[in-house]
Write an enzyme that holds these catalytic residues in place. Sequence first.
Site, mmCIF file in Angstrom:
data_model
loop_
_atom_site.group_PDB
_atom_site.id
_atom_site.type_symbol
_atom_site.label_atom_id
_atom_site.label_comp_id
_atom_site.label_asym_id
_atom_site.label_seq_id
_atom_site.Cartn_x
_atom_site.Cartn_y
_atom_site.Cartn_z
ATOM 1 N N CYS A 1 -13.756 5.935 69.059
ATOM 2 C CA CYS A 1 -14.041 4.992 70.144
ATOM 3 C C CYS A 1 -15.381 4.295 69.901
ATOM 4 O O CYS A 1 -16.372 4.955 69.562
ATOM 5 C CB CYS A 1 -14.085 5.734 71.482
ATOM 6 S SG CYS A 1 -12.467 6.238 72.069
ATOM 7 N N ARG B 1 -23.014 6.107 67.024
ATOM 8 C CA ARG B 1 -22.415 7.356 66.577
ATOM 9 C C ARG B 1 -22.689 7.665 65.093
ATOM 10 O O ARG B 1 -21.753 7.786 64.281
ATOM 11 C CB ARG B 1 -20.902 7.364 66.877
ATOM 12 C CG ARG B 1 -20.591 6.991 68.311
ATOM 13 C CD ARG B 1 -19.147 7.164 68.667
ATOM 14 N NE ARG B 1 -18.818 8.550 68.945
ATOM 15 C CZ ARG B 1 -17.599 8.985 69.248
ATOM 16 N NH1 ARG B 1 -16.593 8.126 69.287
ATOM 17 N NH2 ARG B 1 -17.369 10.248 69.500
ATOM 18 N N LYS C 1 -7.823 18.128 73.609
ATOM 19 C CA LYS C 1 -7.936 17.336 72.364
ATOM 20 C C LYS C 1 -9.193 17.734 71.585
ATOM 21 O O LYS C 1 -9.146 17.970 70.385
ATOM 22 C CB LYS C 1 -7.996 15.839 72.707
ATOM 23 C CG LYS C 1 -8.470 14.965 71.559
ATOM 24 C CD LYS C 1 -8.555 13.499 71.926
ATOM 25 C CE LYS C 1 -9.845 13.054 72.554
ATOM 26 N NZ LYS C 1 -10.961 12.762 71.626
ATOM 27 N N ASN C 2 -10.330 17.787 72.293
ATOM 28 C CA ASN C 2 -11.599 17.997 71.597
ATOM 29 C C ASN C 2 -11.818 19.446 71.164
ATOM 30 O O ASN C 2 -12.793 19.751 70.493
ATOM 31 C CB ASN C 2 -12.767 17.487 72.455
ATOM 32 C CG ASN C 2 -12.743 15.967 72.538
ATOM 33 O OD1 ASN C 2 -12.056 15.311 71.750
ATOM 34 N ND2 ASN C 2 -13.451 15.406 73.495
ATOM 35 N N ASP D 1 -17.515 11.834 79.029
ATOM 36 C CA ASP D 1 -16.086 11.489 78.966
ATOM 37 C C ASP D 1 -15.494 11.274 80.365
ATOM 38 O O ASP D 1 -14.402 10.717 80.491
ATOM 39 C CB ASP D 1 -15.296 12.584 78.229
ATOM 40 C CG ASP D 1 -15.712 12.693 76.776
ATOM 41 O OD1 ASP D 1 -16.403 11.774 76.283
ATOM 42 O OD2 ASP D 1 -15.357 13.691 76.130
ATOM 43 N N ARG E 1 -3.951 8.075 72.104
ATOM 44 C CA ARG E 1 -4.761 8.818 71.126
ATOM 45 C C ARG E 1 -5.217 10.147 71.727
ATOM 46 O O ARG E 1 -5.405 11.120 71.017
ATOM 47 C CB ARG E 1 -6.015 8.020 70.753
ATOM 48 C CG ARG E 1 -5.772 6.898 69.777
ATOM 49 C CD ARG E 1 -7.093 6.244 69.408
ATOM 50 N NE ARG E 1 -8.062 7.272 69.064
ATOM 51 C CZ ARG E 1 -9.376 7.156 69.221
ATOM 52 N NH1 ARG E 1 -9.903 6.059 69.699
ATOM 53 N NH2 ARG E 1 -10.176 8.142 68.886
HETATM 54 C C1 EPZ Z 1 -17.733 14.622 70.976
HETATM 55 O O1 EPZ Z 1 -18.064 13.524 70.149
HETATM 56 C C2 EPZ Z 1 -16.401 14.271 71.610
HETATM 57 N N1 EPZ Z 1 -15.419 14.059 70.564
HETATM 58 C C3 EPZ Z 1 -16.550 13.029 72.465
HETATM 59 O O2 EPZ Z 1 -15.319 12.806 73.125
HETATM 60 C C4 EPZ Z 1 -17.627 13.250 73.530
HETATM 61 O O3 EPZ Z 1 -17.837 12.059 74.249
HETATM 62 C C5 EPZ Z 1 -18.935 13.679 72.848
HETATM 63 O O4 EPZ Z 1 -18.707 14.839 71.997
HETATM 64 C C6 EPZ Z 1 -20.030 14.036 73.836
HETATM 65 O O5 EPZ Z 1 -19.609 15.032 74.698
HETATM 66 C C7 EPZ Z 1 -14.824 15.106 70.007
HETATM 67 O O6 EPZ Z 1 -15.091 16.257 70.331
HETATM 68 C C8 EPZ Z 1 -13.798 14.828 68.971
HETATM 69 P P1 EPZ Z 1 -21.965 14.054 69.780
HETATM 70 P P2 EPZ Z 1 -19.226 13.663 69.082
HETATM 71 O O7 EPZ Z 1 -22.192 14.279 68.339
HETATM 72 O O8 EPZ Z 1 -19.200 15.009 68.480
HETATM 73 C C9 EPZ Z 1 -25.622 11.115 68.873
HETATM 74 C C10 EPZ Z 1 -13.575 11.490 74.037
HETATM 75 O O9 EPZ Z 1 -13.435 10.527 74.836
HETATM 76 N N2 EPZ Z 1 -25.548 11.623 67.499
HETATM 77 O O10 EPZ Z 1 -22.234 15.166 70.723
HETATM 78 O O11 EPZ Z 1 -19.144 12.480 68.201
HETATM 79 C C11 EPZ Z 1 -24.405 10.258 69.229
HETATM 80 O O12 EPZ Z 1 -24.546 8.944 68.771
HETATM 81 C C12 EPZ Z 1 -14.718 11.509 73.056
HETATM 82 O O13 EPZ Z 1 -12.771 12.429 73.958
HETATM 83 C C13 EPZ Z 1 -26.501 11.231 66.586
HETATM 84 O O14 EPZ Z 1 -27.425 10.471 66.906
HETATM 85 O O15 EPZ Z 1 -20.501 13.527 70.026
HETATM 86 C C14 EPZ Z 1 -24.371 10.396 70.734
HETATM 87 O O16 EPZ Z 1 -25.282 9.484 71.302
HETATM 88 C C15 EPZ Z 1 -15.446 10.272 72.841
HETATM 89 N N3 EPZ Z 1 -26.407 11.696 65.305
HETATM 90 C C16 EPZ Z 1 -24.880 11.824 70.966
HETATM 91 O O17 EPZ Z 1 -25.555 12.213 69.765
HETATM 92 C C17 EPZ Z 1 -25.415 12.540 64.920
HETATM 93 O O18 EPZ Z 1 -25.397 12.935 63.726
HETATM 94 C C18 EPZ Z 1 -23.779 12.838 71.264
HETATM 95 O O19 EPZ Z 1 -22.802 12.782 70.230
HETATM 96 C C19 EPZ Z 1 -24.460 12.938 65.841
HETATM 97 C C20 EPZ Z 1 -24.539 12.475 67.137
#
Ligand code: EPZ
Length: 418
Positions: free
Chosen positions: A115, A120, A22-23, A301, A394
Amino acid sequence: MATYLIRHSPVLSGEVELNAAKNAVLPLLAAGLLTEDPLIIKAVPRITDVETLLQILRDCGAEVQRSGTDISICALHPQSPTHEDNMRKLRASILILGPILARSGSACVGLPGGCAIGQRPIDLHVKGFQAMGAQVYPLGGKRQLSGRLSGARIYLDLPSVGATENLMMAASISDGTTTLENAAKEPEIVDLANCLNQMGASITGAGTGTVTIMGVERLHGAIYSPISDRVEAGTLLCAAAVTEGSVLVRGACAEHLRSLLFKLSEAGVGVRETHVGVRVNGMAASPFEVRTLAYPGFPTDMQAPMTVVALKCHGTSMIHETVFENRFMHVGELSRLGAHIRVENNVAMIDGGYPLRGAAVRSTDLRAGAALMIAGLMAEGETVLNDPAGHIERGYQNLPEKLRSLGADIEKLENYPL
Ligand code: EPZ
């Protein structure tokens, strides 16, 4: 919206095949906005996050066509989406921002949803585009970005997966060279870079902390097969690890699952890597400690499914969640099944070895839902898993069916009152 009836299923055995990740697929589909040629993504899973993203891409002016499980995206003149509702449905919707901005010089998008596992924010995405020359204005709850992007050196305060993907896509058709420092290293980043390079981009270093993107004038179409889903693989391996038997997850890439496989071995599960996938034998028994981290650390995850594995282990396991601030919502639901878990700050202490008993539980997010489904297999009697938001569908194609093919007793209840 779905409800599942899960009966105690102490033995899972057999073989099961993975879908594409998915990701990986979601950013690859968004990459279709980067070129006027068709981008064809092969074997796309039938999950609702993909359907929602396709609706958003259509709203952005892309032509979306299906041929079996392959999906073709063709975006002659991409524009900002008009329906904010769909943007709110998934986090990956923000991945349209970079491509539209880079292609058309301006983009206006609503804030993404997905989610509810933490705040986020999208500040790292926005700061990156600003460093590349974009002007940013808030516009009635949306973000309006405009300007011609050019190469920049960008340091990400966190190795954000989404920000790395968004900036990498935009930089691939911007002027000059962009360097992303402290970039995310997830296999899905490497997959996206491979696809973009196949489309004519010039990206090096994907999978390391420094990614360099030399902008090119235009990208062309491609046909691309995404990697298999390591989180689906991990979910199925955890389901096998809480039951007796032997399960081969075909298509699982052991390299992508390294941290999980180490932890399952530490818990006493037999793990064997074969040329067709990963096989697990026997049940988890020994307690363990896990800390979620960016790749190659233990994936957040897999935290909820691993909490269920800990329930099988005699003694106290500790799970530290360091990536998201609010990703222990499954704990309250697991307690309804009789689990002994305490959460203090970002640490769950799980006293395993106690029997679980079936009860009515509710899926609070995607991986929490999958974890509760696994817990239902362990619990005596019947568990009714309510998933009013349809979280499981989803992100997983046919998870109950796949578990059932291994011997699990699960059925989806149609028209069950929620
Ligand atoms: C990706 O989300 C995945 N989603 C998530 O999968 C996964 O949990 C996550 O990466 C971490 O591995 C997809 O790929 C579609 P991040 P993403 O930006 O890109 C903070 C699942 O169950 N952050 O790496 O949204 C954020 O709040 C899902 O399949 C900021 O502060 O994750 C988090 O604490 C859920 N500012 C951390 O970084 C930003 O601008 C990591 O988030 C962006 C992120």
